[in-house]
Design an enzyme around this catalytic site. Structure first.
Site, PDB file in Angstrom:
ATOM      1  N   LYS A 193      -8.949   6.318 -19.184  1.00  0.00           N
ATOM      2  CA  LYS A 193      -9.278   6.812 -20.521  1.00  0.00           C
ATOM      3  C   LYS A 193      -8.017   6.784 -21.398  1.00  0.00           C
ATOM      4  O   LYS A 193      -7.527   5.736 -21.722  1.00  0.00           O
ATOM      5  CB  LYS A 193      -9.906   8.194 -20.415  1.00  0.00           C
ATOM      6  CG  LYS A 193     -10.967   8.318 -19.290  1.00  0.00           C
ATOM      7  CD  LYS A 193     -12.189   7.450 -19.497  1.00  0.00           C
ATOM      8  CE  LYS A 193     -13.046   7.301 -18.252  1.00  0.00           C
ATOM      9  NZ  LYS A 193     -13.484   8.530 -17.614  1.00  0.00           N
ATOM     10  N   TYR A 248     -17.723  16.167 -15.081  1.00  0.00           N
ATOM     11  CA  TYR A 248     -17.946  14.721 -15.156  1.00  0.00           C
ATOM     12  C   TYR A 248     -18.962  14.308 -14.071  1.00  0.00           C
ATOM     13  O   TYR A 248     -18.847  14.759 -12.919  1.00  0.00           O
ATOM     14  CB  TYR A 248     -16.609  14.009 -14.946  1.00  0.00           C
ATOM     15  CG  TYR A 248     -16.736  12.515 -14.874  1.00  0.00           C
ATOM     16  CD1 TYR A 248     -17.084  11.771 -15.998  1.00  0.00           C
ATOM     17  CD2 TYR A 248     -16.536  11.838 -13.682  1.00  0.00           C
ATOM     18  CE1 TYR A 248     -17.217  10.407 -15.930  1.00  0.00           C
ATOM     19  CE2 TYR A 248     -16.657  10.456 -13.612  1.00  0.00           C
ATOM     20  CZ  TYR A 248     -17.004   9.749 -14.736  1.00  0.00           C
ATOM     21  OH  TYR A 248     -17.141   8.394 -14.662  1.00  0.00           O
ATOM     22  N   ARG A 250       0.855  -1.204   0.000  1.00  0.00           N
ATOM     23  CA  ARG A 250       0.000   0.000   0.000  1.00  0.00           C
ATOM     24  C   ARG A 250       0.880   1.240   0.000  1.00  0.00           C
ATOM     25  O   ARG A 250       0.545   2.264  -0.582  1.00  0.00           O
ATOM     26  CB  ARG A 250      -0.962   0.001   1.196  1.00  0.00           C
ATOM     27  CG  ARG A 250      -1.739   1.303   1.306  1.00  0.00           C
ATOM     28  CD  ARG A 250      -3.043   1.240   2.112  1.00  0.00           C
ATOM     29  NE  ARG A 250      -3.047   0.294   3.198  1.00  0.00           N
ATOM     30  CZ  ARG A 250      -2.432   0.459   4.372  1.00  0.00           C
ATOM     31  NH1 ARG A 250      -1.746   1.568   4.619  1.00  0.00           N
ATOM     32  NH2 ARG A 250      -2.489  -0.475   5.293  1.00  0.00           N
ATOM     33  N   ASP A 267      -8.785  18.670 -13.996  1.00  0.00           N
ATOM     34  CA  ASP A 267      -9.033  17.310 -14.477  1.00  0.00           C
ATOM     35  C   ASP A 267      -8.690  17.326 -15.965  1.00  0.00           C
ATOM     36  O   ASP A 267      -9.433  17.872 -16.787  1.00  0.00           O
ATOM     37  CB  ASP A 267     -10.504  16.956 -14.228  1.00  0.00           C
ATOM     38  CG  ASP A 267     -10.872  15.565 -14.719  1.00  0.00           C
ATOM     39  OD1 ASP A 267     -10.141  15.012 -15.559  1.00  0.00           O
ATOM     40  OD2 ASP A 267     -11.908  15.033 -14.263  1.00  0.00           O
TER      41      ASP A 267
END
Ligand SMILES: *Cc1c(COP(=O)(O)O)cnc(C)c1O
Length: 379
Positions: free
Chosen positions: A195, A98, A46, A170
């Site tokens: 994306k 978004y 992690r 973004d």
């Protein structure tokens, strides 16, 4: 180093133990220590994982950033940004956001006393009137999703920098190949790696990039403390995807431009949204801050009904009806019922996202086939 060279090489060193040219998939949760707290810098995945570190180095290089952190999803990355805020803080967002970003802000973080305003920032000078002493973050997308508005990042950054307000961009729709917000004065860049960076519709992932060391420390701590980190196998897949980012973007932009030209005066189309068309209201800003105009095209039909949109989708052969974008394959999406269903209908209507609103993510298939597919589905 030029972009294509960075895409192929940045962050990736031959594996020191074998010389393997590709970064190994360190599919391990933990690392054996010599004696308590004596180790090689790796304790638990992690916190540290070599495959993730290679990807983060590559991501930082692509956005000309000093630091990059990868998250289990784009929204995981946005969640980390929201965790910088405290009750009473205010955030100004662009109004065309978004759907998932809108949802996490309004349905999760508003509950904790953080206030979100949504403002049309196509004209950057609008921002000033919405800022108060409590504004801690300005959060924008450019191009926006799904209306493809262009926001002047350098102009917004002038305002936020003067007031010491954090500016986050973004940058998913542009990808680092087309636009680098940190170079334009932003403090923080976010991508849904799902994306264009991943590019092959096979991974969910997100990231944050920044230059400020203090901000980086805070976000790295949140990444570690919250634990929304991507898996090593997925980091490997994204490292592979990034190697062709420049080639994919070039081809997709070329195809999108050809499609936009073929659609701009089409008798069945009411309105087309593509920043590469000279009639786009922010075409000049797009020219100034982007290297090309992207590969997303939105439009509405003259027959503005769900039935007309559904008929269009059913006739497409190459475009797949799917949420998401940025893959090598062309995709068609109906924001009102798919990606933007979480935005109330009245809000959508105000923005212009009517019943026949269609968003196309243009892929890297042959240009002729892409244009022909959309034209035959319209006719
Ligand atoms: C997809 C997307 C997100 C969310 O990313 P996930 O990887 O799906 O969590 C955020 N912003 C934009 C612009 C997106 O397209």
């Amino acid at each position: 180093m030029k972009f294509g060279t960075k895409a192929v090489h940045a962050g990736v060193e031959p594996d020191p133990s074998t010389g393997a040219i590709m970064t190994p998939i360190f599919q391990t949760s933990t690392y054996v220590q010599e004696s308590p707290a004596v180790h090689k810098g790796f304790e638990y995945s992690r916190a540290q994982n070599p495959t993730r570190f290679a990807l983060e180095a590559s991501l930082a290089a692509l956005e000309n950033a000093k630091f990059a952190y990868a998250f289990a999803s784009g929204l995981g990355a946005i969640d980390a940004v929201a965790k910088l805020l405290l009750p009473g803080d205010e955030v100004v967002c662009c109004d065309d956001l978004y759907g998932g970003s809108y949802r996490i802000f309004v349905r999760i973080y508003a509950q904790y006393g953080i206030h979100f305003k949504f403002v049309n920032l196509s004209d950057a000078s609008e921002l000033e009137k919405h800022l108060t002493d409590k504004t801690k973050l300005v959060w924008i997308e450019s191009p926006t999703n799904p209306l493809l508005k262009i926001i002047d990042i350098a102009e917004i950054a002038k305002i936020t920098n003067a007031k010491k307000i954090l500016l986050g961009v973004d940058n998913t729709f542009a990808s680092p190949y087309l636009q680098n917000p940190l170079d334009l004065g932003a403090d923080l860049v976010m991508h849904s790696i799902t994306k264009y960076l991943g590019g092959h519709s096979d991974v969910i992932m997100g990231c944050l990039m920044m230059n400020d060391e203090k901000l980086a420390e805070k976000l790295k701590f949140i990444q570690f403390a919250v634990g929304s980190v991507p898996a090593p196998m997925d980091c490997f897949l994204v490292l592979r995807g990034i190697k062709t980012l420049h080639l994919r973007m070039r081809e997709a932009c070329k195809n999108a431009n050809a499609l936009a030209l073929a659609l701009q005066n089409h008798p069945k189309i009411a309105k087309i949204y593509y920043p590469g068309l000279p009639q786009h209201p922010n075409h000049e800003i797009a020219k100034k801050q982007m290297r090309d105009f992207g590969a997303i095209i939105s439009f509405t039909l003259k027959e503005d009904t769900l039935e007309a949109a559904t008929a269009f989708f059913s006739k497409l052969n190459i475009f797949a009806l799917a949420e998401s974008l940025g893959g090598v394959e062309s995709m068609a999406n109906h924001p009102p019922s798919m990606t933007h269903a979480s935005i109330p209908k009245e809000e959508r209507a105000k923005l212009g996202i009517s019943e026949s609103f269609i968003r196309l993510s243009v892929g890297i298939e042959a240009e002729e086939d892409i244009v022909a597919d959309v034209l035959q589905a319209l006719n």
